[in-house]
Design an enzyme around this catalytic site. Structure first.
Site, short mmCIF file in Angstrom:
data_model
loop_
_atom_site.label_atom_id
_atom_site.label_comp_id
_atom_site.label_asym_id
_atom_site.label_seq_id
_atom_site.Cartn_x
_atom_site.Cartn_y
_atom_site.Cartn_z
N HIS A 202 0.86 -1.18 0.00
CA HIS A 202 0.00 0.00 0.00
C HIS A 202 0.90 1.24 0.00
O HIS A 202 1.99 1.21 0.61
CB HIS A 202 -0.83 0.07 1.29
CG HIS A 202 -2.14 -0.66 1.25
ND1 HIS A 202 -2.67 -1.29 2.34
CD2 HIS A 202 -3.06 -0.82 0.25
CE1 HIS A 202 -3.84 -1.83 2.04
NE2 HIS A 202 -4.09 -1.56 0.78
N CYS A 298 -2.38 2.59 9.25
CA CYS A 298 -3.42 1.65 8.81
C CYS A 298 -4.62 1.66 9.75
O CYS A 298 -5.74 1.38 9.34
CB CYS A 298 -2.88 0.23 8.74
SG CYS A 298 -1.54 0.03 7.60
C1 LIG Z 1 -2.03 0.84 5.09
N1 LIG Z 1 -1.88 -0.35 5.29
C2 LIG Z 1 -0.77 -1.04 5.10
C3 LIG Z 1 -3.04 -0.47 5.58
N2 LIG Z 1 -3.65 0.54 5.46
N3 LIG Z 1 -3.66 -1.53 5.86
C4 LIG Z 1 -3.23 -2.70 6.39
C5 LIG Z 1 -4.05 -3.75 5.81
C6 LIG Z 1 -3.70 -5.07 6.34
C7 LIG Z 1 -4.57 -6.16 5.78
N4 LIG Z 1 -4.20 -7.40 6.38
C8 LIG Z 1 -4.46 -6.25 4.29
O1 LIG Z 1 -3.55 -6.92 3.81
O2 LIG Z 1 -5.27 -5.70 3.57
#
Ligand SMILES: CN(C)C(=N)NCCC[C@H](N)C(=O)O
Length: 305
Positions: A202, A298
């Site tokens: 991300h 996150c």
């Molecule tokens: C910004 N990040 C990295 C985030 N905004 N989110 C984390 C998401 C984690 C979830 N297990 C996934 O893989 O979507």
């Protein structure tokens, strides 16, 4: 690999004295950086990790064989929530759902600018229904304009807002088509950035807005394609460049209110560079949430306007 001039010329930090130079000076001669930054009150949306667990793997940080200490995750998350409140920020709460274990990562559920909400459309089935829960929350809480997107976008996971631009990540989750959709919806110029390292899947794992009004950011160059690095250098020549160790400690997954920068505690190499710029870094322990591939940012969606 071709050398990145901005990175090699300044030991990983652009246009600022290197931290190691400062600490090498005798204590009496050492200049204490001035705290010359103003915080502005923010409104954040968070979701408690009541049902957080790692039972599937959709990013390289998730290993279902590693148990999550849920009470510890809850305590770490509460520390973050309470810290925001003690700094004068408002924290709104989304109700966690037992069938959505990643819902604690609230940043991914939408992007809000001037009170207008661009909903999310998740890339993976496992998180699909989080988007509707977010949209419902916005509708129930007085946000009149809530756009249900056509193209995959994972909210603030891949969109970062500065005064001049909407920075938009692509490569692992959000579709490039969502960039155009966001530009059309917000009327803000979108700068598409290609993410190339699966650990930084991300945009908010690789880039953090430090002062939105001043277009000031920090980022980890190696997470981006050569072309995207050139774009970032051109638009943000004074950016703070993070080193590998701090990026791997999720140091770019931080939240700034313009003065305080709440960052994962393992990103120790960012502390002095942030202080040198007049910020007040606040290390936070979110080690249990890291098992899901997320940290401070996150867990935090900003409700702008
Ligand atoms: C910004 N990040 C990295 C985030 N905004 N989110 C984390 C998401 C984690 C979830 N297990 C996934 O893989 O979507």
């Amino acid at each position: 690999m071709t050398a990145d001039p901005a990175r090699t010329a300044h030991h990983g930090l652009t246009h600022r004295p290197c931290a190691s130079h400062r600490s090498a000076a005798p204590a009496a001669d050492r200049e204490e950086p001035e705290l010359n930054r103003d915080a502005t009150p923010r409104r954040y949306l968070m979701c408690a990790p009541t049902h957080f667990r790692v039972t599937y793997s959709i990013n390289p940080w998730m290993d279902p064989s590693k148990p999550v200490d849920l009470p510890l995750a809850q305590t770490q998350w509460e520390d973050l929530r309470d810290r925001y409140r003690s700094l004068g920020h408002t924290v709104e709460l989304l109700t966690p759902r037992p069938d959505l274990p990643d819902m604690v990562f609230a940043a991914n559920g939408a992007t809000v600018i001037d009170g207008r909400v661009l909903g999310a459309l998740f890339a993976y089935r496992e998180r699909f229904e989080e988007a509707g829960a977010h949209r419902d929350w916005f509708r129930e809480n007085g946000f009149a304009e809530v756009h249900e997107p056509e193209h995959v976008n994972e909210g603030e996971g891949d969109f970062a807002v500065t005064a001049s631009y909407l920075l938009a990540g692509r490569g692992f989750r959000s579709s490039p088509l969502s960039h155009m959709e966001a530009q059309e919806f917000f009327g803000t110029p979108v700068i598409g950035l290609d993410l190339v390292d699966p650990r930084y899947y991300h945009l908010d794992t690789a880039l953090c807005v430090l002062d939105a009004a001043a277009d000031e950011i920090m980022y980890y160059p190696d997470a981006f394609s050569a072309g995207s690095r050139a774009v970032l250098r051109r638009l943000f020549p004074d950016a703070l460049l993070a080193r590998e160790a701090d990026a791997a400690a999720f140091g770019l997954n931080s939240v700034s209110d313009g003065r305080h920068v709440l960052l994962p505690q393992g990103a120790t190499g960012l502390l002095d560079p942030l202080r040198d710029r007049g910020f007040e870094p606040i290390p936070m322990d979110l080690g249990e949430l890291l098992k899901g591939g997320g940290s401070v940012k996150c867990c935090t969606q900003e409700l702008r306007g």
